[in-house]
Design an enzyme around this catalytic site. Structure first.
Site, short mmCIF file in Angstrom:
data_model
loop_
_atom_site.label_atom_id
_atom_site.label_comp_id
_atom_site.label_asym_id
_atom_site.label_seq_id
_atom_site.Cartn_x
_atom_site.Cartn_y
_atom_site.Cartn_z
N GLY B 69 2.82 -28.96 -7.22
CA GLY B 69 4.01 -29.70 -7.63
C GLY B 69 4.95 -29.99 -6.47
N THR B 70 5.14 -29.02 -5.61
CA THR B 70 6.07 -29.20 -4.50
C THR B 70 5.61 -30.33 -3.59
OG1 THR B 70 6.64 -26.86 -4.58
CG2 THR B 70 7.17 -28.03 -2.54
N ASN B 147 12.82 -26.63 -15.66
CA ASN B 147 12.11 -25.36 -15.61
C ASN B 147 12.94 -24.18 -16.10
OD1 ASN B 147 13.06 -26.61 -13.04
ND2 ASN B 147 13.01 -24.50 -12.32
N GLN B 177 6.81 -29.23 -15.54
CA GLN B 177 7.01 -28.38 -16.71
C GLN B 177 6.69 -29.10 -18.02
OE1 GLN B 177 7.50 -25.23 -16.86
NE2 GLN B 177 8.04 -24.79 -14.73
N SER B 197 1.38 -30.11 -11.78
CA SER B 197 0.88 -28.95 -11.04
C SER B 197 -0.08 -28.18 -11.94
CB SER B 197 2.06 -28.07 -10.64
OG SER B 197 1.60 -26.90 -10.02
N ALA B 198 -1.19 -27.69 -11.37
CA ALA B 198 -2.22 -27.05 -12.19
C ALA B 198 -1.79 -25.69 -12.73
CB ALA B 198 -3.52 -26.90 -11.38
N HIS B 199 -1.05 -24.92 -11.93
CA HIS B 199 -0.82 -23.53 -12.34
C HIS B 199 0.18 -23.38 -13.48
CE1 HIS B 199 3.02 -22.27 -10.23
NE2 HIS B 199 2.75 -23.35 -9.53
N CYS B 323 11.66 -19.10 -7.94
CA CYS B 323 12.02 -19.23 -6.53
C CYS B 323 13.42 -18.68 -6.28
CB CYS B 323 11.98 -20.70 -6.12
SG CYS B 323 10.86 -21.66 -7.09
C1 LIG Z 1 9.88 -28.53 -12.39
C2 LIG Z 1 9.04 -27.99 -11.29
N1 LIG Z 1 8.75 -28.78 -10.24
C3 LIG Z 1 7.99 -28.35 -9.22
C4 LIG Z 1 7.46 -27.08 -9.20
C5 LIG Z 1 6.64 -26.66 -8.01
O1 LIG Z 1 5.27 -26.66 -8.29
P1 LIG Z 1 4.28 -25.84 -7.37
O2 LIG Z 1 4.57 -24.39 -7.63
O3 LIG Z 1 2.91 -26.24 -7.83
O4 LIG Z 1 4.53 -26.22 -5.96
C6 LIG Z 1 7.75 -26.23 -10.28
C7 LIG Z 1 7.25 -24.84 -10.34
O5 LIG Z 1 7.50 -23.96 -9.55
C8 LIG Z 1 8.56 -26.69 -11.33
O6 LIG Z 1 8.88 -25.91 -12.36
#
Ligand SMILES: Cc1ncc(COP(=O)(O)O)c(C=O)c1O
Ligand code: FES
Lengths: 126, 383
Positions: B69-70, B147, B177, B197-199, B323
């Site tokens: 996701g990032t 989130n 999310q 994002s997969a996780h 985070c």
């Molecule tokens: C809304 C949102 N965007 C982005 C991310 C980042 O995704 P990733 O952990 O796959 O980098 C997250 C989760 O941490 C998220 O909740």
């Protein structure tokens, strides 16, 4: 985050000396500007200047609760003079160390102690 | 009993996904190679692409695989801005750090930022957005669901607004999310770019994707080979991609049955806490938050100690975003909603997953009240 030591967890799970003291001889009330957490420390001092009892109330993280608990344990039975030398390092060491980001929490305990002793002296001199 | 209620941080990998990934790992070829080894690996990547495209409602060419996701958020925002001279960009005040901090950095680089506020339920104030939109707005990024609170943003509603006032603006949404918990498809939303994002959907960590609507230009951020249509160079993470594809496929039926189940668990959780603990505030309008997310402020107690005490009972929850744990700053999301700073410090996020059961929620409702009571007894803020 870095893990808490087992000693921190022990004090967090079972904090010593929670509460307040009726008619205390000194009270220290401090807020932590870094995180907004709050601690209150109450002490009862006898005529020989020995801290007979110490109690706390804390609104804060695990480290704040554990350091509050530990500081009351450390100062109980000590003279006011000795207690004055207790620093946040002393408390953190007694807890088997704190994660880096949590060192400031032990400062809360140190400042509460200083304020409580200050308050005790003020009351005695008036 | 072990109860995992932190699914917005990450989810357990589904057994079907593990099988898929184990199979993919045996296919070691480089998907770019022309021989059979390569062709077999390519087949896995493309199969995953078509599964994800089906789940999102787009075509295969519109999917770019990333490391999560990032990266998808960064690629979307920075990659789109590389194709324009315009310097005005808009986002909401409640974005995940992946977007929030990207905007902060762009601000330092000289971009002109508008950050749109939210109401007390954490929902974007559309009128404020309307006023911020300009003819020379380059990009708008508003998340689909938050989130920390689960608040669902009116993305579908703001798209026509943006198109009208800022016809050249690229529209991005972070759907990390929302994916799997909200019934949507990209064509309906009408956005240009969308991150997943997969996780967060019972897939592996380190795998994600960016949907890029056909015709929208995004430039690569790292230089390298011709992978992923030149937009994301680097030999593909074949097993991770396979896991994402499978997880996306599983997330489609999730939309129907599991969403209903989670909704009723959510209702039970809120009712139960209200019944058993006084002096609380539910953050966000339960009617307009994700089916799995509940955020509650417990007045006069501090979040980390609540988490630690529940952890001792086998229950995993969190304060705001994962985070943020380890950081001392209060959540920018609750702050933007106008939640009192002390109340924000006692805010706990409960986020359910597809494996969450009724028994687990009942267990939480047994364990939580004494924890709050104990901490309140310790709190100098309690009278
Ligand atoms: C809304 C949102 N965007 C982005 C991310 C980042 O995704 P990733 O952990 O796959 O980098 C997250 C989760 O941490 C998220 O909740
Ligand atoms: S984080 Fe505030 S006292 Fe520890």
């Amino acid at each position: 985050m870095e893990e808490y030591s087992s000693k921190v967890m022990e004090h967090f799970r079972d904090p010593r000396n929670v509460g307040t003291i009726e008619n205390p001889d000194g009270v220290g009330h401090v807020g932590n500007p870094v995180c907004g957490d709050i601690m209150e420390l109450y002490i009862k001092v006898n005529e020989k200047e020995i801290i007979e009892d110490a109690r706390f109330k804390t609104f804060g993280c695990g480290a704040a609760i554990a350091t509050s608990s530990m500081v009351t344990e450390i100062i109980k039975g000590k003279s006011v003079k000795e207690a004055e030398k207790v620093s946040n390092q002393t408390v953190a060491e007694a807890l088997g160390g704190l994660p880096k980001v949590k060192m400031h929490c032990s400062v809360l305990a140190e400042e509460a102690l200083r304020k409580a002793i200050e308050d005790y002296r003020k009351r005695k001199n008036t | 009993m072990k109860v995992y209620l932190d699914n917005n941080a990450t989810t357990p990998v589904a057994p079907e996904v593990m099988d898929e990934m184990a199979g993919a790992m045996k296919i070691f070829g480089n998907p770019s190679s022309l021989h059979q080894f390569g062709v077999r690996a390519r087949h896995i990547v493309e199969e995953a692409r078509s599964r994800l495209a089906a789940a999102l409602g787009c075509s295969e060419e519109e999917i770019i695989f990333t490391s999560g996701g990032t990266e998808s958020d960064n690629l979307a925002i920075r990659g789109a801005l590389k194709n324009t001279e315009k310097r005005h960009i808009i986002t909401s005040a409640v974005e995940h750090h992946a977007v929030h901090n990207t905007f902060n950095e762009l601000g330092k680089q000289g971009y002109e930022l508008s950050r749109i506020g939210v109401d007390s339920n954490g929902v974007l104030v559309a009128g404020e957005l309307e006023r911020a939109l300009r003819e020379d707005t380059a990009l708008v990024s508003v998340m689909l669901a938050n989130n920390e609170t689960g608040a669902v943003q009116p993305v579908r509603e703001i798209v026509p607004l943006i198109r009208e006032t800022s016809p050249g603006a690229v529209i991005h949404t972070d759907a990390v999310q929302a994916f799997g918990k909200l019934d949507f498809n990209v064509k309906d939303l009408g956005v240009d770019l969308l991150s997943v994002s997969a996780h967060k959907i019972n897939g592996p960590k380190g795998a994600g994707a960016l949907y890029i609507r056909k015709g929208v230009k995004v430039k690569h951020l790292v230089s390298g080979g011709h992978h992923e249509r030149n937009i994301r160079p680097g030999t593909e993470n074949v097993a991770g991609i396979a896991g994402l594809g499978k997880a996306a496929e599983l997330a489609v039926p999730l939309k129907a049955g599991v969403i209903e189940k989670m909704k009723s668990l959510k209702q039970r959780l809120i009712e139960g806490v209200r019944e058993k603990v006084d002096n609380i505030r539910v953050n966000g309008d339960p009617e307009n938050t994700l089916c799995n997310t509940v955020n509650i402020s417990f007045n006069n107690v501090e979040g980390e100690s609540v988490i630690m005490m529940l952890d001792m009972e086998g229950i995993a929850v969190s304060t705001g975003s994962a985070c943020t744990s380890g950081s001392l700053e209060p959540s920018h999301v609750l702050k933007a909603m106008g939640v009192d700073p002390v109340a924000a410090q006692g805010s706990i996020r409960f986020s359910m997953g597809k494996y969450t059961t009724e028994e687990e929620i009942e267990y939480l409702l047994e364990q939580l009240p004494p924890v709050i009571l104990r901490l309140r007894k310790m709190s100098p803020l309690e009278g």
